[in-house]
Write an enzyme that holds these catalytic residues in place. Structure first.
Site, PDB file in Angstrom:
ATOM      1  N   PHE A 113       0.835  -1.195   0.000  1.00  0.00           N
ATOM      2  CA  PHE A 113       0.000   0.000   0.000  1.00  0.00           C
ATOM      3  C   PHE A 113       0.874   1.251   0.000  1.00  0.00           C
ATOM      4  O   PHE A 113       1.754   1.406   0.830  1.00  0.00           O
ATOM      5  CB  PHE A 113      -0.920  -0.009   1.224  1.00  0.00           C
ATOM      6  N   LYS A 163      10.300   3.549   6.165  1.00  0.00           N
ATOM      7  CA  LYS A 163       9.767   3.923   7.469  1.00  0.00           C
ATOM      8  C   LYS A 163      10.553   3.310   8.619  1.00  0.00           C
ATOM      9  O   LYS A 163      10.826   3.988   9.628  1.00  0.00           O
ATOM     10  CB  LYS A 163       8.296   3.502   7.561  1.00  0.00           C
ATOM     11  N   MET A 466      -1.417  31.996 -24.537  1.00  0.00           N
ATOM     12  CA  MET A 466      -0.271  31.698 -25.395  1.00  0.00           C
ATOM     13  C   MET A 466      -0.610  30.629 -26.429  1.00  0.00           C
ATOM     14  O   MET A 466      -0.245  30.748 -27.609  1.00  0.00           O
ATOM     15  CB  MET A 466       0.929  31.261 -24.557  1.00  0.00           C
TER      16      MET A 466
END
Length: 555
Positions: A113, A163, A466
């Site tokens: 995940f 982590k 533009m």
């Protein structure tokens, strides 16, 4: 002392003098943000509404201050949301350090995940990137990131930290940041050859880019220009590197540059390029660009020399170091016919010439600058408004004009403005079109929450100006998906977020409302209605030579 990986990141940021971080938290970044809570009185965190905006803010902070900008994100979509901002910094050689969290080591490579191989994704758009898989390597990785970002040709560096690495503990020893070195590769013979070429030239022309600002070489460029009596042009990224009120300044060069700069490029006998890379937005047709001239190319990145334009003389090195060595070896030139010719061109084609199509945009920008603080910084989004800002604003110092040159990123200017304002503690004016503004308008909440002194000036023509201009000139006026007609009420939008809003419907309201807007504190939005058929001129059509520059459009 033993610290967690997250604490080591904070200590290393302090070592490097980083006191501000832009970012957005998430699951894998929780240990980093937990440590940030502990260091909140030493490292300020600016919470944006979107990670792309955080990356642009770190970029704007770096461009305005000269220090590396820092951005944090979580894994997966948080990390991928940084990509456009990282690419913008990469294309314009801006030092940004991005620290992304990732899933735990045991989950890498398993489509976990919010897992993404962000080092793989960003490999082509970073100067260097790395994933830290051992906590013992973390401190050195952060230190290396800052050194690489700031040395040589500057650029973004990304560190990806799983982590569990941020949660582990490791012995930490403080270190002094390495002095930034300039990887000069020029020889005495390179300098002598360049000096001889300059001494022999009758019509030298200085073409300077963002590398002059990055290396703080503005004074050295001025000294060389004065000594050899040469006209000077800048790229879009080089605006501010040479005083615009100096008689030698010929304005910006390139697709929407001045006629005088185009004439200088096509009549000079020696083109001296300093910290510029000969982008096709400058040269248009490479084969036709300054083909009558010898080219002296000075750049810190050897990969840029001979990449687009073949150089007759080349010097690889930091612009400041090169000019410190080169200028004493060139001879002083007296006022000559070349500079007289340049002055004649400048009288015929003024640097801030608007043409008949852009008188009102010019008036808006010049009125805005009249009421803006003298020390204001200007950022832009991308489009017609960007080119008008480059043409009509009076920029008198480096790092005063910040824009996305290489990537041309719509949505860049707002984030860059907030980063620049936080870094300099000055009012920053972001010049936007309505199309660009809608890219990141949610970030008004960031400006209001932190009371950032940002003014957003929207030139509202209800079209993608533009692109529409190209459709008008080259696609038989087939305006496919460039008419926006957004029903946004910018005053109500500003008030809904807690900012101040002003609407200028026509030129009769311009001065009074502009003056009132700049009396306000905090974030302000000013929307000025302009005609959809205002054009940016001069213009060199893509692929044409500078001698085919268009000065007016009758459609």
């Amino acid at each position: 002392m033993k610290l967690t990986g997250a604490q080591i990141i904070m200590e290393c940021l302090k070592e490097q003098g980083a006191d501000t971080v832009f970012g957005f938290p998430g699951g894998t970044a929780l240990p980093i943000y937990d440590a940030l809570y502990e260091y909140r009185h030493e490292i300020r965190h600016i919470l944006t509404a979107h990670e792309q905006h955080a990356a642009h803010a770190a970029d704007g902070y770096a461009r305005a201050t000269g220090k590396a900008g820092v951005v944090f994100s979580t894994s997966g979509p948080g990390a991928t949301n940084l990509v456009t901002g990282i690419a913008t910094a990469y294309m314009d050689s801006v030092p940004v350090v991005a620290i992304t969290a990732n899933v735990e080591m045991k989950n890498l490579g398993k489509d976990s995940f919010q897992e993404i191989d962000i080092t793989g994704v960003t490999a082509p758009i970073t100067k260097h990137n790395m994933i830290v898989k051992k906590i013992s390597h973390l401190a050195d990785a952060v230190r290396q990131a800052f050194y690489i970002a700031n040395s040589g040709r500057k650029g973004p560096v990304l560190i990806d930290v799983p982590k569990d690495i941020t949660m582990e503990q490791c012995e930490y020893a403080p270190a002094t940041p390495l002095p930034i070195s300039h990887k000069n590769a020029f020889s005495a013979s390179d300098i002598l050859a360049a000096a001889q070429a300059i001494n022999e030239s009758k019509r030298p022309f200085l073409y300077i880019g963002g590398g002059v600002i990055a290396s703080d070489a503005e004074e050295e460029v001025f000294a060389l220009a004065k000594k050899i009596g040469a006209p000077v042009t800048t790229t879009l990224m080089g605006i501010g590197a040479f005083p615009q009120n100096d008689e030698r300044y010929t304005g910006m060069i390139g697709m929407h540059g001045t006629k005088t700069s185009a004439l200088c490029a096509t009549h000079c006998d020696l083109l001296i390029a300093i910290g510029a890379r000969f982008s096709e937005r400058v040269t248009s047709d490479h084969a036709k660009f300054a083909k009558q001239a010898k080219v002296l190319h000075i750049d810190v990145d050897p990969a840029e020399i001979n990449k687009n334009i073949q150089a007759h003389y080349e010097i690889t090195g930091n612009a400041k170091d090169v000019l410190d060595t080169l200028t004493p070896k060139v001879k002083t030139k007296k006022e000559n016919e070349w500079m007289q010719q340049v002055q004649t061109w400048k009288k015929r084609y003024p640097v801030d010439r608007a043409g008949k199509n852009a008188q009102y945009p010019k008036k808006i920008l010049q009125t805005m600058q009249e009421f803006a603080p003298n020390d204001a910084v200007f950022t832009t989004e991308v489009g017609q408004h960007q080119m008008w800002a480059a043409q009509f604003l009076k920029i008198d110092r480096p790092r005063q004009f910040i824009t996305s040159g290489g990537l041309g990123t719509m949505g860049f200017g707002f984030g860059a403005a907030e980063g620049a304002a936080i870094g300099t503690d000055r009012r920053v004016v972001n010049i936007a079109g309505d199309g660009s503004f809608h890219m990141n308008l949610q970030e008004i909440v960031t400006a209001v929450k932190y009371n950032i002194p940002v003014t957003i000036l929207i030139l509202n023509n209800q079209v993608l100006g533009m692109v529409r201009q190209w459709q008008k000139l080259f696609y038989d006026e087939r305006y496919c998906n460039t008419t926006l007609n957004n029903p946004t009420d910018y005053v109500k939008l500003a008030e809904a977020f807690g900012a101040k809003g002003f609407h200028i419907a026509d030129k009769t309201e311009l001065r009074q409302k502009m003056e009132e807007a700049f009396r306000q504190d905090g974030p302000v939005i000013i929307a000025c209605d302009i005609n959809e058929d205002e054009n940016v001129l001069p213009m060199v059509p893509g692929g044409r030579g500078l001698d085919e520059i268009i000065m007016e459009v009758n459609k």
